[in-house]
Design a protein around this motif. Sequence first.
Motif, PDB file in Angstrom:
ATOM      1  N   GLY A  45       0.801  -1.207   0.000  1.00 48.46           N
ATOM      2  CA  GLY A  45       0.000   0.000   0.000  1.00 48.46           C
ATOM      3  C   GLY A  45       0.839   1.263   0.000  1.00 48.46           C
ATOM      4  O   GLY A  45       2.075   1.219   0.119  1.00 48.46           O
ATOM      5  N   ILE A  59      -3.274  -5.576  -0.796  1.00 55.58           N
ATOM      6  CA  ILE A  59      -4.231  -4.473  -1.000  1.00 55.58           C
ATOM      7  C   ILE A  59      -4.731  -4.374  -2.438  1.00 55.58           C
ATOM      8  O   ILE A  59      -5.527  -3.464  -2.742  1.00 55.58           O
ATOM      9  CB  ILE A  59      -3.578  -3.136  -0.611  1.00 55.58           C
ATOM     10  N   SER A  95      -8.786  -3.612  -3.943  1.00 55.63           N
ATOM     11  CA  SER A  95      -9.286  -3.074  -2.678  1.00 55.63           C
ATOM     12  C   SER A  95     -10.413  -3.949  -2.148  1.00 55.63           C
ATOM     13  O   SER A  95     -11.466  -4.098  -2.784  1.00 55.63           O
ATOM     14  CB  SER A  95      -9.781  -1.640  -2.882  1.00 55.63           C
ATOM     15  N   THR A 129      -4.967   4.576   2.316  1.00 58.85           N
ATOM     16  CA  THR A 129      -4.776   3.139   2.543  1.00 58.85           C
ATOM     17  C   THR A 129      -4.743   2.341   1.244  1.00 58.85           C
ATOM     18  O   THR A 129      -4.342   1.170   1.270  1.00 58.85           O
ATOM     19  CB  THR A 129      -5.906   2.603   3.442  1.00 58.85           C
ATOM     20  N   HIS A 130      -5.165   2.932   0.132  1.00 56.98           N
ATOM     21  CA  HIS A 130      -5.181   2.224  -1.154  1.00 56.98           C
ATOM     22  C   HIS A 130      -4.731   3.165  -2.260  1.00 56.98           C
ATOM     23  O   HIS A 130      -4.942   4.385  -2.197  1.00 56.98           O
ATOM     24  CB  HIS A 130      -6.581   1.690  -1.475  1.00 56.98           C
ATOM     25  N   ASP A 159      -6.064   0.303  -7.061  1.00 53.30           N
ATOM     26  CA  ASP A 159      -6.681  -0.711  -6.194  1.00 53.30           C
ATOM     27  C   ASP A 159      -8.193  -0.569  -6.174  1.00 53.30           C
ATOM     28  O   ASP A 159      -8.931  -1.561  -6.212  1.00 53.30           O
ATOM     29  CB  ASP A 159      -6.146  -0.573  -4.767  1.00 53.30           C
TER      30      ASP A 159
END
Length: 339
Positions: free
Chosen positions: A141, A159, A162, A208-209, A213
């Motif tokens: 990530g 990841i 997603s 976070t992504h 993703d």
Amino acid sequence: MRTERKLTRLDRVFARLDREPERPAHIDVPRMSRHRVALFVSTLAFYLAIVWAVVITSWLVRLDWQVMFFRPYQQWSEIHAFVDYYVVLGQRGPTAVMVAAWLGWRSWRQHTLRPLLALGAALLLLNVTVGAAKYGMGRLGPHYATEIGSNEMWLGGDIFPSGHTANAVVTWGILAYLASTPRARRWLSALSAVTSLGVGMSTVYLGTHWLSDVLLGWAAGLLILLALPWCEPLIARAETWILALRDRLLSRRGRTARPAAPVAAPVVLVKSCPADRDDAAAREPVSAARSRPPAYLAPGPHSTRAERTPVTPAGSRRPAQPERSPRGTSPTARPLSGG
């Protein structure tokens, strides 16, 4: 003295299902039409294109890094608290509990296990396909990136795609898939699309992504929803097997279901002359004339309407009236009194 066993909640659920063993006629099961197959093929091609664009470190990877360096969570920090709560709509545990509660109520009202079994099949496909892709490609990530401009593939991450986005598409999209009317299906499809879009953008905002993703998560969730009609025969067999297993367990415990009451045959009234009725009564055997009474009559011998003796009420039904003089005659004149 023998006492009956107290019914549990599960017994009441299955008793509700026994009231209507067949699926209601107004609930249509989606078929794998040509339009759906075309959407499935195009979504699969989009899925493979995203994977290939990331593997070869194309312009999509450069866009991922540009969005990451932009740091949306710092640019719009005032909405950070709201996004932290909104992203929960993509977490598997809370969303599965909420949707399972709603579909459980649908199963109760529609007397079928199909909504819950369809949700279980969708979540199973989600865990298998998305989980295999995550661990197979092993992408890191944004917070764990090692080299600027790299695609960060096959480095032990999990990841890509997603999971939040794919779970939002499947969990909220299953409501539209199981809708009873086309209008409800359209509204729920739009609502699930907006919800999953917001969940995907929330993960990009929080960092976070990668953006790629999220794109792959949308495609992965949509592929599962489009492939669900292929699972409908298996869902129907699973429902039949579960109910048959329930019946076997109840029979072993000596709690067989009470047989349904026989339905009385409809009575057809035919007008006929008295001579025909006398001939039919002479030809009809005595046992057929005194057949089993309908269920709504009290037990005991009953005679048919034709065998009853007509009862004439005593006296006349007309009220008492003073005597009238015949028509055409004048009434008798009264004697006049007085001077």
